[in-house]
Design a protein around this motif. Sequence first.
Motif, PDB file in Angstrom:
ATOM      1  N   TRP A  38      32.184  39.161  34.142  1.00  0.00           N
ATOM      2  CA  TRP A  38      32.447  38.664  35.483  1.00  0.00           C
ATOM      3  C   TRP A  38      33.503  37.565  35.451  1.00  0.00           C
ATOM      4  O   TRP A  38      33.708  36.923  34.430  1.00  0.00           O
ATOM      5  CB  TRP A  38      31.170  38.160  36.147  1.00  0.00           C
ATOM      6  N   ILE A  39      34.148  37.397  36.601  1.00  0.00           N
ATOM      7  CA  ILE A  39      35.045  36.262  36.815  1.00  0.00           C
ATOM      8  C   ILE A  39      34.652  35.610  38.137  1.00  0.00           C
ATOM      9  O   ILE A  39      34.113  36.267  39.022  1.00  0.00           O
ATOM     10  CB  ILE A  39      36.541  36.668  36.871  1.00  0.00           C
ATOM     11  N   LYS A  40      34.900  34.331  38.242  1.00  0.00           N
ATOM     12  CA  LYS A  40      34.671  33.611  39.499  1.00  0.00           C
ATOM     13  C   LYS A  40      36.018  33.093  39.961  1.00  0.00           C
ATOM     14  O   LYS A  40      36.784  32.550  39.168  1.00  0.00           O
ATOM     15  CB  LYS A  40      33.706  32.448  39.285  1.00  0.00           C
ATOM     16  N   ILE A  41      36.320  33.299  41.250  1.00  0.00           N
ATOM     17  CA  ILE A  41      37.584  32.825  41.795  1.00  0.00           C
ATOM     18  C   ILE A  41      37.336  31.610  42.683  1.00  0.00           C
ATOM     19  O   ILE A  41      36.191  31.301  43.020  1.00  0.00           O
ATOM     20  CB  ILE A  41      38.364  33.944  42.522  1.00  0.00           C
ATOM     21  N   ALA A  42      38.406  30.924  43.036  1.00  0.00           N
ATOM     22  CA  ALA A  42      38.314  29.631  43.730  1.00  0.00           C
ATOM     23  C   ALA A  42      37.529  29.675  45.043  1.00  0.00           C
ATOM     24  O   ALA A  42      36.916  28.690  45.427  1.00  0.00           O
ATOM     25  CB  ALA A  42      39.700  29.061  43.967  1.00  0.00           C
ATOM     26  N   ASN A  43      37.520  30.808  45.738  1.00  0.00           N
ATOM     27  CA  ASN A  43      36.791  30.861  47.017  1.00  0.00           C
ATOM     28  C   ASN A  43      35.293  31.125  46.822  1.00  0.00           C
ATOM     29  O   ASN A  43      34.561  31.246  47.798  1.00  0.00           O
ATOM     30  CB  ASN A  43      37.397  31.900  47.960  1.00  0.00           C
ATOM     31  N   GLY A  44      34.833  31.246  45.574  1.00  0.00           N
ATOM     32  CA  GLY A  44      33.407  31.428  45.292  1.00  0.00           C
ATOM     33  C   GLY A  44      32.995  32.848  44.981  1.00  0.00           C
ATOM     34  O   GLY A  44      31.866  33.071  44.541  1.00  0.00           O
ATOM     35  N   TRP A  45      33.849  33.814  45.210  1.00  0.00           N
ATOM     36  CA  TRP A  45      33.503  35.207  44.889  1.00  0.00           C
ATOM     37  C   TRP A  45      33.311  35.369  43.391  1.00  0.00           C
ATOM     38  O   TRP A  45      34.022  34.755  42.594  1.00  0.00           O
ATOM     39  CB  TRP A  45      34.607  36.154  45.307  1.00  0.00           C
ATOM     40  N   VAL A  46      32.374  36.224  43.017  1.00  0.00           N
ATOM     41  CA  VAL A  46      32.177  36.613  41.625  1.00  0.00           C
ATOM     42  C   VAL A  46      32.439  38.112  41.553  1.00  0.00           C
ATOM     43  O   VAL A  46      31.840  38.888  42.300  1.00  0.00           O
ATOM     44  CB  VAL A  46      30.751  36.269  41.136  1.00  0.00           C
ATOM     45  N   LEU A  47      33.352  38.506  40.674  1.00  0.00           N
ATOM     46  CA  LEU A  47      33.763  39.904  40.556  1.00  0.00           C
ATOM     47  C   LEU A  47      33.472  40.429  39.160  1.00  0.00           C
ATOM     48  O   LEU A  47      33.675  39.718  38.170  1.00  0.00           O
ATOM     49  CB  LEU A  47      35.264  40.049  40.829  1.00  0.00           C
TER      50      LEU A  47
END
Length: 73
Positions: A38-47
Amino acid sequence: MKIMIRRAPDTGLCIYVPKKDLEEPIVESEFETLWGGWIKIANGWVLELPAMAADTRLPITVEARKRSEEESV
């Protein structure tokens, strides 16, 4: 969802989501190589990202899955 991952000179790794016209830096990742976790991006989404070779060249477009709030890190 389709996302593009690239290396930006000012923010490091970032993603672009064409359908949402969203560009955000990657702030955290499960694995140093990105792929298969997984990765987490600045807006809080986890992909969730697909498993790929560690030396995969960027930029690249991949199919990612957004985790629900309950699944998040």
